[in-house]
Design a protein around this motif. Structure first.
Motif, PDB file in Angstrom:
ATOM      1  N   LEU A 109      35.568  45.150  43.396  1.00 26.84           N
ATOM      2  CA  LEU A 109      36.224  44.927  42.106  1.00 26.84           C
ATOM      3  C   LEU A 109      35.830  43.539  41.607  1.00 26.84           C
ATOM      4  O   LEU A 109      35.903  42.565  42.351  1.00 26.84           O
ATOM      5  CB  LEU A 109      37.738  45.027  42.257  1.00 26.84           C
ATOM      6  CG  LEU A 109      38.585  44.666  41.030  1.00 26.84           C
ATOM      7  CD1 LEU A 109      38.381  45.700  39.920  1.00 26.84           C
ATOM      8  CD2 LEU A 109      40.063  44.560  41.400  1.00 26.84           C
ATOM      9  N   VAL A 110      35.416  43.464  40.332  1.00 24.03           N
ATOM     10  CA  VAL A 110      34.960  42.191  39.764  1.00 24.03           C
ATOM     11  C   VAL A 110      35.869  41.784  38.611  1.00 24.03           C
ATOM     12  O   VAL A 110      36.100  42.568  37.684  1.00 24.03           O
ATOM     13  CB  VAL A 110      33.503  42.293  39.266  1.00 24.03           C
ATOM     14  CG1 VAL A 110      33.044  40.956  38.689  1.00 24.03           C
ATOM     15  CG2 VAL A 110      32.571  42.748  40.383  1.00 24.03           C
ATOM     16  N   LEU A 111      36.388  40.580  38.672  1.00 25.42           N
ATOM     17  CA  LEU A 111      37.102  39.961  37.558  1.00 25.42           C
ATOM     18  C   LEU A 111      36.228  38.816  37.058  1.00 25.42           C
ATOM     19  O   LEU A 111      36.213  37.716  37.616  1.00 25.42           O
ATOM     20  CB  LEU A 111      38.472  39.431  38.002  1.00 25.42           C
ATOM     21  CG  LEU A 111      39.635  40.446  38.038  1.00 25.42           C
ATOM     22  CD1 LEU A 111      39.415  41.480  39.126  1.00 25.42           C
ATOM     23  CD2 LEU A 111      40.963  39.743  38.223  1.00 25.42           C
ATOM     24  N   ALA A 112      35.450  39.105  36.006  1.00 29.65           N
ATOM     25  CA  ALA A 112      34.440  38.171  35.517  1.00 29.65           C
ATOM     26  C   ALA A 112      35.039  37.239  34.469  1.00 29.65           C
ATOM     27  O   ALA A 112      34.902  37.445  33.261  1.00 29.65           O
ATOM     28  CB  ALA A 112      33.237  38.924  34.954  1.00 29.65           C
ATOM     29  N   SER A 113      35.755  36.237  34.946  1.00 26.31           N
ATOM     30  CA  SER A 113      36.323  35.176  34.106  1.00 26.31           C
ATOM     31  C   SER A 113      37.270  35.702  33.030  1.00 26.31           C
ATOM     32  O   SER A 113      37.036  35.510  31.823  1.00 26.31           O
ATOM     33  CB  SER A 113      35.197  34.372  33.445  1.00 26.31           C
ATOM     34  OG  SER A 113      34.302  33.875  34.393  1.00 26.31           O
ATOM     35  N   ALA A 133      36.548  42.103  46.618  1.00 26.98           N
ATOM     36  CA  ALA A 133      36.721  41.598  45.256  1.00 26.98           C
ATOM     37  C   ALA A 133      35.844  40.382  45.004  1.00 26.98           C
ATOM     38  O   ALA A 133      35.593  39.574  45.901  1.00 26.98           O
ATOM     39  CB  ALA A 133      38.190  41.247  45.005  1.00 26.98           C
ATOM     40  N   PHE A 134      35.409  40.270  43.744  1.00 25.76           N
ATOM     41  CA  PHE A 134      34.616  39.134  43.261  1.00 25.76           C
ATOM     42  C   PHE A 134      35.426  38.518  42.117  1.00 25.76           C
ATOM     43  O   PHE A 134      35.535  39.113  41.037  1.00 25.76           O
ATOM     44  CB  PHE A 134      33.256  39.634  42.792  1.00 25.76           C
ATOM     45  CG  PHE A 134      32.267  38.555  42.427  1.00 25.76           C
ATOM     46  CD1 PHE A 134      32.499  37.213  42.698  1.00 25.76           C
ATOM     47  CD2 PHE A 134      31.062  38.892  41.812  1.00 25.76           C
ATOM     48  CE1 PHE A 134      31.582  36.226  42.375  1.00 25.76           C
ATOM     49  CE2 PHE A 134      30.128  37.922  41.496  1.00 25.76           C
ATOM     50  CZ  PHE A 134      30.390  36.589  41.768  1.00 25.76           C
ATOM     51  N   LEU A 135      36.013  37.364  42.348  1.00 30.31           N
ATOM     52  CA  LEU A 135      36.925  36.737  41.406  1.00 30.31           C
ATOM     53  C   LEU A 135      36.304  35.468  40.847  1.00 30.31           C
ATOM     54  O   LEU A 135      35.962  34.559  41.606  1.00 30.31           O
ATOM     55  CB  LEU A 135      38.260  36.414  42.090  1.00 30.31           C
ATOM     56  CG  LEU A 135      38.903  37.562  42.892  1.00 30.31           C
ATOM     57  CD1 LEU A 135      40.153  37.077  43.608  1.00 30.31           C
ATOM     58  CD2 LEU A 135      39.219  38.745  41.994  1.00 30.31           C
ATOM     59  N   LEU A 136      36.170  35.385  39.521  1.00 29.15           N
ATOM     60  CA  LEU A 136      35.539  34.243  38.887  1.00 29.15           C
ATOM     61  C   LEU A 136      36.444  33.645  37.836  1.00 29.15           C
ATOM     62  O   LEU A 136      37.246  34.344  37.199  1.00 29.15           O
ATOM     63  CB  LEU A 136      34.210  34.633  38.230  1.00 29.15           C
ATOM     64  CG  LEU A 136      33.154  35.271  39.130  1.00 29.15           C
ATOM     65  CD1 LEU A 136      33.189  36.788  38.995  1.00 29.15           C
ATOM     66  CD2 LEU A 136      31.750  34.761  38.804  1.00 29.15           C
ATOM     67  N   ALA A 137      36.316  32.328  37.634  1.00 30.38           N
ATOM     68  CA  ALA A 137      37.085  31.617  36.608  1.00 30.38           C
ATOM     69  C   ALA A 137      36.213  30.524  36.015  1.00 30.38           C
ATOM     70  O   ALA A 137      35.141  30.187  36.554  1.00 30.38           O
ATOM     71  CB  ALA A 137      38.366  31.037  37.201  1.00 30.38           C
TER      72      ALA A 137
END
Length: 453
Positions: free
Chosen positions: A205-209, A232-236
């Motif tokens: 699962l990717v949360l791209a900023s 998960a791939f979590l970015l901010a």
């Protein structure tokens, strides 16, 4: 036998027939050697034979494999590559090997992101991957990756201003999405407000900023996904942490306020903007094992990581150089002492990998947290090793990084140890006895010929 014209003619005919038959035999052997290629490894350790691991991988790949070797003018490197590939060719005929001179084809070298002499680009079924060195283990691991046929679904959260995996804007990840598709990954967008569940076949699962807060229900759904062992791939982005903060705070991970400043970007790489952080060095990890050039992170946020994160093993993957620093956003600096007090000096962490054994299976759960999403954006993905780093992260998250280990052949009795007495016997035999015997044989032959006369 009395020699006359008849016998002399017969001898000539016999000699002619012999040479004709001999020439025919040699020609037949040469033809057979060209038509049928058969090699035998008579070494005790089987050092010239492809391992069973490699043979099994080749049996899973019935179609044509194309291998492009990027080399200079060195004949030695070309021969080494031919020798290695020939061992694969013994078990699979439809392997094509071609050489590209790096000095004559710089555009192709850049387009395919070749970083060193001897690097191989291997293609199969429209997918491609790099083998950094022409060794059996390296090539076999690349082939195992290319042979996989199962779909790996990468799910991208939408609805909060995230970067679009199919988008064309500079901010979006469209180029990265195309590369993922070319390498067998399937991308799917989800909006948990309208479809409040994460598919069971989600590999990561990717949360791209995300730029706005997630709802309480969305956070609960993602928390359950992670608690159940989901990857998960979590970015901010700097000062835009609210999207993923509720997900990482239980892990004890936070972001420093402000944008990372890195003078090395200008000093070392001529980038006229110190908000571009550079990372020329990487730790030993599955994500970075193929990286050999710098990665560039425009306007990144530094991550504050605890020493221990529950049951997770935490690894700092992306770190800036010591000269970098960051200060809180929107703070009016009035003196040098105030600056030094507020400044957080490098090296600063921009990306961390967390892993642990999932509760409900023996598969390792993996999470990657990054303080920048621009490095994979359409505008910056072509810089340095950004694309390779992105692939490394996705490959690791989806457990595509498992590799076979092919031990080198064990050579028995590779050393000959002689006692002093035995060595003296050998020396006496080769230096005195053998020459004396040869001289004696020559003397006997000489006397025999003299007596016959």
């Amino acid at each position: 036998m009395k020699i006359n014209k008849k016998t002399r003619a017969a001898l000539k005919l016999e000699t002619l027939v012999f040479f004709l038959l001999f020439f025919t035999l040699i020609s037949l052997v040469a033809w057979l050697s060209i038509k049928y290629n058969k090699r035998y490894d008579i070494t005790q350790s089987g050092s010239n034979t492809l391992s069973q691991h490699s043979q099994e991988v080749l049996r899973q790949m019935p179609d044509k494999i194309v291998i492009t070797a990027y080399v200079d003018n060195s004949k030695e490197i070309r021969q080494v590559i031919r020798d290695v590939i020939s061992r694969f060719h013994q078990h699979k005929n439809n392997i094509e090997l071609r050489f590209v001179n790096t000095e004559l084809s710089p555009d192709e070298v850049r387009a395919n992101q070749i970083t060193q002499i001897g690097e191989l680009l291997i293609k199969y079924h429209g997918r491609s991957a790099h083998a950094k060195v022409p060794q059996e283990q390296e090539i076999t691991n690349v082939l195992r990756y290319l042979a996989r046929t199962e779909n790996r679904w990468i799910v991208f959260l939408q609805g909060h201003g995230e970067r679009h995996i199919n988008g064309k804007a500079n901010f979006d990840w469209g180029v990265f999405g195309e590369k993922l598709s070319q390498n067998g990954y399937k991308a799917q967008n989800i909006n948990l407000k309208t479809n409040p569940f994460i598919p069971d076949n989600t590999a990561a699962l990717v949360l791209a900023s995300p730029q706005t807060k997630l709802t309480t229900n969305e956070i609960a759904i993602i928390d359950k996904y992670i608690a159940d062992g989901g990857n998960a791939f979590l970015l901010a982005e700097p000062n835009e942490y609210t999207g993923i903060s509720p997900l990482i705070q239980p892990l004890g991970i936070e972001f420093y306020s402000g944008t990372v400043r890195d003078p090395n970007s200008e000093v070392l790489y001529k980038i006229q903007d110190n908000t571009f952080a550079v990372t020329p060095k990487y730790p030993e990890h599955a994500i970075t094992d193929k990286l050999s050039s710098v990665s560039i992170f425009p306007k990144a946020a530094a991550i504050k990581t605890p020493e221990v994160v529950g049951d997770y093993v935490i690894t700092k993957i992306i770190e800036t150089l010591p000269q970098s620093w960051t200060i809180p956003q929107n703070v009016n600096i009035t003196s040098l002492s105030q600056l030094n007090k507020l400044k957080v000096s490098g090296p600063l962490t921009l990306g961390v990998a967390l892993s642990k054994k999932a509760q409900q299976s023996n598969i390792e759960q993996r999470i990657f947290i990054a303080g920048d999403g621009d490095f994979l954006s359409n505008q910056f993905i072509g810089n340095g090793a950004n694309l390779s780093l992105g692939f490394g992260i996705i490959s690791w998250l989806t457990n595509d990084d498992d590799k076979v280990s092919i031990p080198p052949p064990i050579i028995a009795d590779k050393e000959l140890n002689l006692t002093v007495f035995t060595a003296a016997i050998f020396e006496l035999g080769f230096k005195i006895i053998a020459p004396a015997l040869l001289a004696l044989c020559g003397l006997i032959i000489h006397i025999y010929r003299k007596v016959r006369k």
